[in-house]
Motif scaffolding. Structure first.
Motif, short mmCIF file in Angstrom:
data_model
loop_
_atom_site.label_atom_id
_atom_site.label_comp_id
_atom_site.label_asym_id
_atom_site.label_seq_id
_atom_site.Cartn_x
_atom_site.Cartn_y
_atom_site.Cartn_z
N ARG A 1 0.86 -1.46 -0.16
CA ARG A 1 0.15 -0.13 0.04
C ARG A 1 0.79 1.18 -0.02
N VAL A 2 0.86 1.93 -0.97
CA VAL A 2 1.62 3.21 -1.13
C VAL A 2 0.42 4.20 -1.28
N GLY A 3 0.19 5.22 -0.46
CA GLY A 3 -0.71 6.22 -0.22
C GLY A 3 -2.18 5.22 -0.38
N PRO A 4 -2.85 5.81 -0.95
CA PRO A 4 -4.32 5.21 -0.98
C PRO A 4 -4.52 3.97 -2.01
N GLN A 5 -3.44 3.78 -2.74
CA GLN A 5 -3.41 2.55 -3.77
C GLN A 5 -2.59 1.48 -3.15
N GLU A 6 -2.98 0.27 -3.79
CA GLU A 6 -1.91 -0.73 -3.74
C GLU A 6 -1.36 -1.29 -4.87
N TYR A 7 -0.15 -1.64 -4.74
CA TYR A 7 0.52 -1.99 -6.21
C TYR A 7 1.29 -3.23 -5.92
N ASP A 8 1.54 -4.09 -6.99
CA ASP A 8 2.47 -4.98 -6.93
C ASP A 8 3.86 -4.76 -7.37
N TYR A 9 4.92 -5.00 -6.60
CA TYR A 9 6.28 -4.69 -7.15
C TYR A 9 7.18 -5.96 -7.09
N TRP A 10 8.17 -5.98 -7.89
CA TRP A 10 9.15 -7.21 -8.16
C TRP A 10 10.41 -6.66 -7.89
N GLY A 11 11.29 -7.47 -7.39
CA GLY A 11 12.71 -7.08 -7.15
C GLY A 11 13.36 -7.58 -8.43
#
Length: 119
Positions: free
Chosen positions: A100-110
């Motif tokens: 969760r970054v701010g109001p949104q949720e995102y998928d991140y990859w290394g």
């Protein structure tokens, strides 16, 4: 800028152990589910471990009993302890996290870290 940075890969003999780390950096409100995947040459990406925000873990049969995923929420870091490594565990290992970054949720990859199991 949010990113996942992996470390801990390398060359190990069959039967050996390695511990991978994946640290999330940036302004993160919450880390939800986190995964480790791997991709061997000429093969698809395979999920090898999952840990939820509550600490529930899950593994495929191929690594169950040998791999352990854990997380340190204070450090925004997930770990993969790999024991009794086999040559077929050789792959590039990636962490993936839903953040969760701010109001949104995102998928991140290394970026991935190479694990080579060979004598």
């Amino acid at each position: 800028q949010v990113q996942l940075v992996e470390s801990g890969g390398g060359l190990v003999q069959p039967g050996g152990s390695l511990r991978l780390s994946c640290a999330a950096s940036g302004i993160i409100s919450r880390i939800n589910v986190m995964h480790w995947y791997r991709q061997a040459p000429e093969k698809g990406r395979e999920l090898v471990a999952t840990i939820t925000s509550g600490g529930t873990t899950n593994y495929p049969d191929s690594v169950k009993g040998r791999f352990t995923i854990s997380r340190d929420n204070a450090k925004n870091t997930v770990y993969l302890q790999m024991n009794s490594l086999k040559p077929e565990d050789t792959a590039v290992y990636y962490c993936n996290a839903n953040l969760r970054v701010g109001p949104q949720e995102y998928d991140y990859w290394g970026q991935g870290t190479q694990v080579t199991v060979s004598s």
